[in-house]
Design a protein around this motif. Structure first.
Motif, mmCIF file in Angstrom:
data_model
loop_
_atom_site.group_PDB
_atom_site.id
_atom_site.type_symbol
_atom_site.label_atom_id
_atom_site.label_comp_id
_atom_site.label_asym_id
_atom_site.label_seq_id
_atom_site.Cartn_x
_atom_site.Cartn_y
_atom_site.Cartn_z
ATOM 1 N N ASP A 8 2.340 -34.931 -38.795
ATOM 2 C CA ASP A 8 3.542 -35.744 -38.566
ATOM 3 C C ASP A 8 3.094 -37.184 -38.322
ATOM 4 O OD1 ASP A 8 5.791 -37.095 -37.548
ATOM 5 O OD2 ASP A 8 6.547 -35.282 -36.561
ATOM 6 N N ILE A 9 3.078 -37.989 -39.380
ATOM 7 C CA ILE A 9 2.522 -39.337 -39.305
ATOM 8 C C ILE A 9 3.286 -40.225 -38.322
ATOM 9 C CG2 ILE A 9 3.767 -40.309 -41.281
ATOM 10 C CD1 ILE A 9 0.080 -40.976 -40.535
ATOM 11 N N GLU A 10 4.606 -40.161 -38.315
ATOM 12 C CA GLU A 10 5.381 -41.018 -37.413
ATOM 13 C C GLU A 10 5.119 -40.657 -35.952
ATOM 14 O OE1 GLU A 10 6.810 -43.746 -38.402
ATOM 15 O OE2 GLU A 10 6.277 -43.222 -40.455
ATOM 16 N N ARG A 11 5.064 -39.380 -35.657
ATOM 17 C CA ARG A 11 4.763 -38.938 -34.288
ATOM 18 C C ARG A 11 3.347 -39.343 -33.882
ATOM 19 N NH1 ARG A 11 4.723 -32.713 -32.939
ATOM 20 N NH2 ARG A 11 3.074 -32.914 -31.441
ATOM 21 N N SER A 12 2.425 -39.254 -34.818
ATOM 22 C CA SER A 12 1.038 -39.641 -34.541
ATOM 23 C C SER A 12 0.913 -41.140 -34.293
ATOM 24 C CB SER A 12 0.142 -39.223 -35.703
ATOM 25 O OG SER A 12 0.136 -37.822 -35.829
ATOM 26 N N ILE A 13 1.626 -41.946 -35.066
ATOM 27 C CA ILE A 13 1.599 -43.394 -34.853
ATOM 28 C C ILE A 13 2.107 -43.718 -33.452
ATOM 29 C CG2 ILE A 13 2.677 -45.585 -35.531
ATOM 30 C CD1 ILE A 13 2.615 -44.475 -38.435
ATOM 31 N N TYR B 69 -0.647 -42.623 -30.872
ATOM 32 C CA TYR B 69 -1.834 -43.478 -30.824
ATOM 33 C C TYR B 69 -1.511 -44.894 -30.365
ATOM 34 C CZ TYR B 69 -4.676 -39.746 -32.562
ATOM 35 O OH TYR B 69 -5.335 -38.548 -32.670
ATOM 36 N N ASN B 70 -0.313 -45.402 -30.700
ATOM 37 C CA ASN B 70 0.081 -46.712 -30.163
ATOM 38 C C ASN B 70 0.035 -46.693 -28.640
ATOM 39 O OD1 ASN B 70 0.483 -48.249 -32.472
ATOM 40 N ND2 ASN B 70 2.598 -47.606 -32.694
ATOM 41 N N GLN B 71 0.573 -45.650 -28.033
ATOM 42 C CA GLN B 71 0.589 -45.535 -26.566
ATOM 43 C C GLN B 71 -0.788 -45.221 -26.004
ATOM 44 O OE1 GLN B 71 3.807 -42.735 -25.529
ATOM 45 N NE2 GLN B 71 4.486 -44.417 -24.210
ATOM 46 N N ALA B 72 -1.491 -44.293 -26.612
ATOM 47 C CA ALA B 72 -2.778 -43.848 -26.072
ATOM 48 C C ALA B 72 -3.862 -44.919 -26.177
ATOM 49 C CB ALA B 72 -3.235 -42.583 -26.799
ATOM 50 N N LEU B 73 -3.829 -45.717 -27.226
ATOM 51 C CA LEU B 73 -4.894 -46.689 -27.446
ATOM 52 C C LEU B 73 -4.627 -48.058 -26.819
ATOM 53 C CD1 LEU B 73 -5.677 -45.787 -31.167
ATOM 54 C CD2 LEU B 73 -6.962 -45.102 -29.130
ATOM 55 N N ALA B 74 -3.370 -48.368 -26.529
ATOM 56 C CA ALA B 74 -3.016 -49.675 -25.958
ATOM 57 C C ALA B 74 -3.777 -50.003 -24.670
ATOM 58 C CB ALA B 74 -1.508 -49.780 -25.744
ATOM 59 N N PRO B 75 -3.923 -49.072 -23.710
ATOM 60 C CA PRO B 75 -4.680 -49.402 -22.495
ATOM 61 C C PRO B 75 -6.149 -49.762 -22.763
ATOM 62 C CG PRO B 75 -3.391 -47.409 -22.152
ATOM 63 C CD PRO B 75 -3.313 -47.742 -23.617
ATOM 64 N N LEU B 76 -6.661 -49.377 -23.933
ATOM 65 C CA LEU B 76 -8.037 -49.700 -24.305
ATOM 66 C C LEU B 76 -8.124 -51.021 -25.067
ATOM 67 C CD1 LEU B 76 -9.089 -46.151 -25.552
ATOM 68 C CD2 LEU B 76 -9.528 -47.175 -23.322
ATOM 69 N N GLY B 77 -6.971 -51.682 -25.222
ATOM 70 C CA GLY B 77 -6.929 -52.944 -25.950
ATOM 71 C C GLY B 77 -6.882 -52.775 -27.454
ATOM 72 N N PHE C 211 -5.623 -48.296 -36.859
ATOM 73 C CA PHE C 211 -5.575 -48.820 -35.495
ATOM 74 C C PHE C 211 -6.904 -49.493 -35.212
ATOM 75 C CE2 PHE C 211 -2.974 -45.077 -35.788
ATOM 76 C CZ PHE C 211 -1.815 -45.411 -35.130
ATOM 77 N N GLY C 212 -6.854 -50.636 -34.530
ATOM 78 C CA GLY C 212 -8.094 -51.318 -34.219
ATOM 79 C C GLY C 212 -7.898 -52.431 -33.210
ATOM 80 N N ARG C 213 -8.879 -53.328 -33.207
ATOM 81 C CA ARG C 213 -8.877 -54.416 -32.228
ATOM 82 C C ARG C 213 -9.629 -55.603 -32.821
ATOM 83 N NH1 ARG C 213 -11.723 -54.336 -26.318
ATOM 84 N NH2 ARG C 213 -10.985 -56.377 -25.735
ATOM 85 N N ILE D 137 -10.483 -52.472 -37.873
ATOM 86 C CA ILE D 137 -9.767 -51.201 -37.848
ATOM 87 C C ILE D 137 -10.790 -50.074 -37.841
ATOM 88 C CG2 ILE D 137 -8.136 -49.722 -39.087
ATOM 89 C CD1 ILE D 137 -6.939 -52.312 -37.874
ATOM 90 N N PHE D 138 -10.680 -49.170 -36.870
ATOM 91 C CA PHE D 138 -11.685 -48.109 -36.791
ATOM 92 C C PHE D 138 -11.111 -46.715 -36.616
ATOM 93 C CE2 PHE D 138 -11.664 -50.799 -33.025
ATOM 94 C CZ PHE D 138 -11.116 -49.967 -32.080
ATOM 95 N N LEU D 139 -9.803 -46.576 -36.492
ATOM 96 C CA LEU D 139 -9.174 -45.254 -36.481
ATOM 97 C C LEU D 139 -8.072 -45.276 -37.525
ATOM 98 C CD1 LEU D 139 -8.645 -42.420 -35.308
ATOM 99 C CD2 LEU D 139 -7.057 -43.499 -33.721
ATOM 100 N N GLN D 140 -8.128 -44.345 -38.462
ATOM 101 C CA GLN D 140 -7.124 -44.293 -39.510
ATOM 102 C C GLN D 140 -6.544 -42.890 -39.594
ATOM 103 O OE1 GLN D 140 -7.428 -46.611 -42.876
ATOM 104 N NE2 GLN D 140 -9.185 -47.756 -42.189
ATOM 105 N N CYS D 141 -5.221 -42.838 -39.709
ATOM 106 C CA CYS D 141 -4.518 -41.562 -39.863
ATOM 107 C C CYS D 141 -3.964 -41.480 -41.269
ATOM 108 C CB CYS D 141 -3.354 -41.457 -38.868
ATOM 109 S SG CYS D 141 -3.869 -41.377 -37.161
ATOM 110 N N ARG D 142 -3.974 -40.278 -41.790
ATOM 111 C CA ARG D 142 -3.337 -40.036 -43.083
ATOM 112 C C ARG D 142 -2.485 -38.795 -42.962
ATOM 113 N NH1 ARG D 142 -8.166 -37.851 -46.987
ATOM 114 N NH2 ARG D 142 -8.659 -36.012 -45.771
ATOM 115 N N SER D 143 -1.435 -38.767 -43.734
ATOM 116 C CA SER D 143 -0.504 -37.653 -43.683
ATOM 117 C C SER D 143 -1.062 -36.471 -44.461
ATOM 118 C CB SER D 143 0.832 -38.078 -44.268
ATOM 119 O OG SER D 143 1.756 -37.043 -44.154
ATOM 120 N N ALA D 144 -1.001 -35.316 -43.843
ATOM 121 C CA ALA D 144 -1.389 -34.062 -44.489
ATOM 122 C C ALA D 144 -0.327 -33.037 -44.116
ATOM 123 C CB ALA D 144 -2.762 -33.616 -44.031
#
Length: 84
Positions: free
Chosen positions: A11-16, A19-27, A49-51, A55-62
């Protein structure tokens, strides 16, 4: 050291959203959408997703990820026709 990681998600939208929430505290707040049409034939669309422009984390739909896993197990890890 890891350069980048690809995750196949069901579920790409749910994953986005996750990860937006989970990675934000890490900058990690940069987001990039990559259209697979801009790559070689069969390249998937990616949500990155990156900083600081890296970009170092990429999601793809499967969408049928469970079937892909079963097929991979049955083929001993060999590439399954039609898989990415």
């Amino acid at each position: 050291m890891l350069d980048h990681v690809f995750l196949s998600v069901s579920d790409i939208e749910r994953s986005i959203a996750f990860y937006n929430q989970a990675l934000a505290p890490l900058g990690i707040t940069d987001r990039v959408d990559y259209d697979g049409k801009d790559g070689p034939p069969g390249h998937p669309d990616l949500k990155g997703f990156g900083r600081k422009g890296r970009i170092f984390l990429q999601c793809r739909s499967a969408p049928d990820f469970a079937s892909l896993i079963r097929a991979t197990c049955w083929t001993g890890g060999a590439r399954v026709k039609g898989s990415q």
